[in-house]
Design a protein around this motif. Sequence first.
Motif, short mmCIF file in Angstrom:
data_model
loop_
_atom_site.label_atom_id
_atom_site.label_comp_id
_atom_site.label_asym_id
_atom_site.label_seq_id
_atom_site.Cartn_x
_atom_site.Cartn_y
_atom_site.Cartn_z
N LEU A 178 0.83 -1.21 0.00
CA LEU A 178 0.00 0.00 0.00
C LEU A 178 0.86 1.25 0.00
N GLU A 179 1.92 1.23 0.80
CA GLU A 179 2.81 2.40 0.89
C GLU A 179 3.68 2.54 -0.36
N ASP A 180 4.25 1.42 -0.82
CA ASP A 180 5.21 1.50 -1.93
C ASP A 180 4.53 1.72 -3.28
N LEU A 181 3.41 1.02 -3.51
CA LEU A 181 2.78 1.07 -4.84
C LEU A 181 1.70 2.14 -4.95
N LEU A 182 0.93 2.33 -3.88
CA LEU A 182 -0.23 3.24 -3.96
C LEU A 182 -0.04 4.52 -3.16
N ALA A 183 1.08 4.65 -2.46
CA ALA A 183 1.39 5.85 -1.65
C ALA A 183 0.30 6.12 -0.62
N ILE A 184 -0.23 5.04 -0.01
CA ILE A 184 -1.24 5.17 1.04
C ILE A 184 -0.59 4.78 2.37
N PRO A 185 -0.63 5.64 3.40
CA PRO A 185 -0.02 5.30 4.70
C PRO A 185 -0.63 4.02 5.26
N LYS B 210 -1.70 -1.17 -23.99
CA LYS B 210 -0.59 -1.29 -23.02
C LYS B 210 -1.09 -2.19 -21.90
N CYS B 211 -0.41 -3.31 -21.70
CA CYS B 211 -0.82 -4.30 -20.70
C CYS B 211 0.06 -4.21 -19.45
N PHE B 212 -0.58 -4.35 -18.30
CA PHE B 212 0.14 -4.41 -17.03
C PHE B 212 -0.16 -5.78 -16.42
N VAL B 213 0.86 -6.63 -16.38
CA VAL B 213 0.66 -8.01 -15.93
C VAL B 213 1.45 -8.23 -14.65
N MET B 214 0.73 -8.59 -13.56
CA MET B 214 1.38 -8.89 -12.28
C MET B 214 1.46 -10.40 -12.12
N ILE B 215 2.67 -10.91 -11.88
CA ILE B 215 2.88 -12.37 -11.82
C ILE B 215 3.91 -12.71 -10.75
N SER C 188 8.91 -2.65 -19.79
CA SER C 188 9.62 -2.59 -18.50
C SER C 188 9.20 -3.75 -17.61
N THR C 189 10.08 -4.05 -16.65
CA THR C 189 9.81 -5.08 -15.65
C THR C 189 10.13 -4.49 -14.28
N ASP C 190 9.13 -4.40 -13.41
CA ASP C 190 9.32 -3.77 -12.10
C ASP C 190 8.99 -4.75 -10.98
N SER C 191 9.89 -4.85 -10.00
CA SER C 191 9.65 -5.72 -8.84
C SER C 191 8.69 -5.03 -7.88
N ILE C 192 7.63 -5.75 -7.50
CA ILE C 192 6.66 -5.20 -6.55
C ILE C 192 7.11 -5.50 -5.13
N ASP C 193 7.49 -6.74 -4.90
CA ASP C 193 8.07 -7.15 -3.61
C ASP C 193 8.99 -8.34 -3.91
N THR C 194 9.32 -9.09 -2.89
CA THR C 194 10.27 -10.21 -3.09
C THR C 194 9.66 -11.36 -3.88
N LYS C 195 8.33 -11.39 -3.99
CA LYS C 195 7.68 -12.53 -4.63
C LYS C 195 7.08 -12.22 -5.99
N ARG C 196 6.74 -10.95 -6.26
CA ARG C 196 5.99 -10.64 -7.49
C ARG C 196 6.65 -9.54 -8.31
#
Length: 627
Positions: free
Chosen positions: A179-186, A436-441, A462-470
């Motif tokens: 929530l904090e890293d991706l959506l900037a929500i406290p 433009k496709c956004f695929v989370m895997i 582009s390829t962006d890491s969301i966390d350690t798993k995705r």
Amino acid sequence: MIYRRLCEASVKGSSGIDPPLSLKDSFLLSMSVANTRNFCIIAHIDHGKTTLSDRLLEVTNTIANRDKQEQVLDSMDLERERGITIKSHPVSMQYRAKDGKEYTLNLMDTPGHVDFTYEVSRSLAACEGAILIVDAAQGVEAQTMANIHLAHKQQLAIIPVINKIDLPNADLPAVKKQLEDLLAIPAEEAIPASAKAGIGIEDILESVVARIPSPPEGDGTLRALVFDSLFDTYRGVVSYVRVFSGEIKPGMQVRLMSTNQSYEVKEVGIFTPKMTATQTMRAGDVGYFIGNIKSTAEIKIGDTLTDAKKPAAEPLPGFKEVQPMVFSGIYPINTADFEQLKTAMGKLQINDAAFNYMPESSVALGFGFRCGFLGLLHMEIIVERLRREYDMDIIATYPSVVYEVVKTNGEVLMVDNPANLPDMSVVEEIREPVVKCFVMIPNENIGDIMQIMMDKRGVVESTDSIDTKRVMITAVLPLNEILVDFHDKIKSVTRGYGSLDYEPAGYRADRLVKLEMLVNSEPVDAFSSIVHRDKAEGRGRSLAAKLKEVIPTQLYQVSIQAAVGGKIVARENVSAMRKNVTAKCYGGDITRKRKLLEKQKEGKKRMKAIGQVNIPQEAFIEVLKTN
């Protein structure tokens, strides 16, 4: 206070000045705009929107115990079967907060699928706040991010809720970090909850009262947003509206600003969750109005309703005509049902502004309609509703998209049907729509998903890491390639953990050609398609093989060919029915048998020259139907 107003209203009614107010009318009139909250619920598919709606209705005692059921706001059989929300469903709830005040909470349940983004955006425009649900086990998904961007664009107050905390694989710290890293929500703003178990429902209601602002009262001039509508067989068009300023009463003349048409208001009311008539709707209210609107084409989602005598200077922002992304032909299997199908489509269109259609005819299938949809799920829903709700026996042809065709003289054509493509000798280039496709895997599936994207002629940006798993992959792909099985492949490769969101990204020129199917050297328009040059041969072979199975055997050999321009890229033969003309020869000279066979061969040759292959309706249905 409420009791005094009720008494005053009943006295006033008995004197003949005004009709007496109902209990619900009096209660609503006693509520000020400051005590009204308009909000919606947004989330990825299957993160618990509808379950949370059920719990909110239960806690606020909006539905009686005898009416309780799962998916209260999902009224369609299809919604219940598939477990998805297809239509927005508003409902008004009365809630006594911890501060002792009574509040009117207007909730709009919204669809979660990418195909219904415009409907979500209109629902968001009718609110001041949104509850954002994130699954405690799955975390932030592609559609979560798409919906939060829509909410920020409308400048809504966001209440984050982490749902399904009672699941054994729930990971609250990881979701809070997302929530904090991706959506900037406290993270401290997030409310842990479980809609199924009833955990945290009171906290959510208190947050709605505390964090979402009350609606502005406006300048007194009637302006109301039409955010949805449906067709009632007995009362005509029922329009769902959010009043931003002024008020609507039965008997007054109102005007739709996009069409400039005026109507008389017959009835106004709110949803509890059933339609309940009231005497008036004021600024901040969410409800419905019924006017003398009979034609299904007269009202558009996102339009502004205003007073016909004192119209507003300008409409509410955000209205746009919805552009379909996918096209398909829908034909009645029995041609006598054409008029009935036309009526059914007209009624469906009022329930779904994004669906449009126009008549067309096919040599193979007779009279039908060329229909536009937002996506493949949208198309499936429309076809299924036509079959169930209107008892139509129909066939839907293979879905296609709109191509930009640039001719050698500079003229640009928009082509949604391969049969309308001009001769390739006068075509400079063909441009196809891209998205433009956004695929989370999960991380371990990157290689497989990259391979699928390359097979679909995609370009990874582009390829962006969301966390350690995705990880999130951003890629540009042709819309035509992701129509049918792209989403299914992502789900199967990632074992259900992958998610997809996409947005239009314009047009791109490529080596596109028209693939024609020839039966006995005669082209059949119904089987024509626009495909990439590299895939033309493979598609031609599969179509020819399928046609070989369904075309009945003739008295002569029938050739089935796939052609690109003048070049044949695939061929199959349907063997001839052959009478054994040598059966009467019990022996004797071989020349006698040969003479009979040659005579038969000449007859078949003449027959082929003058014969025509009549392809039965069943063959077209078998080849064209979308599974």
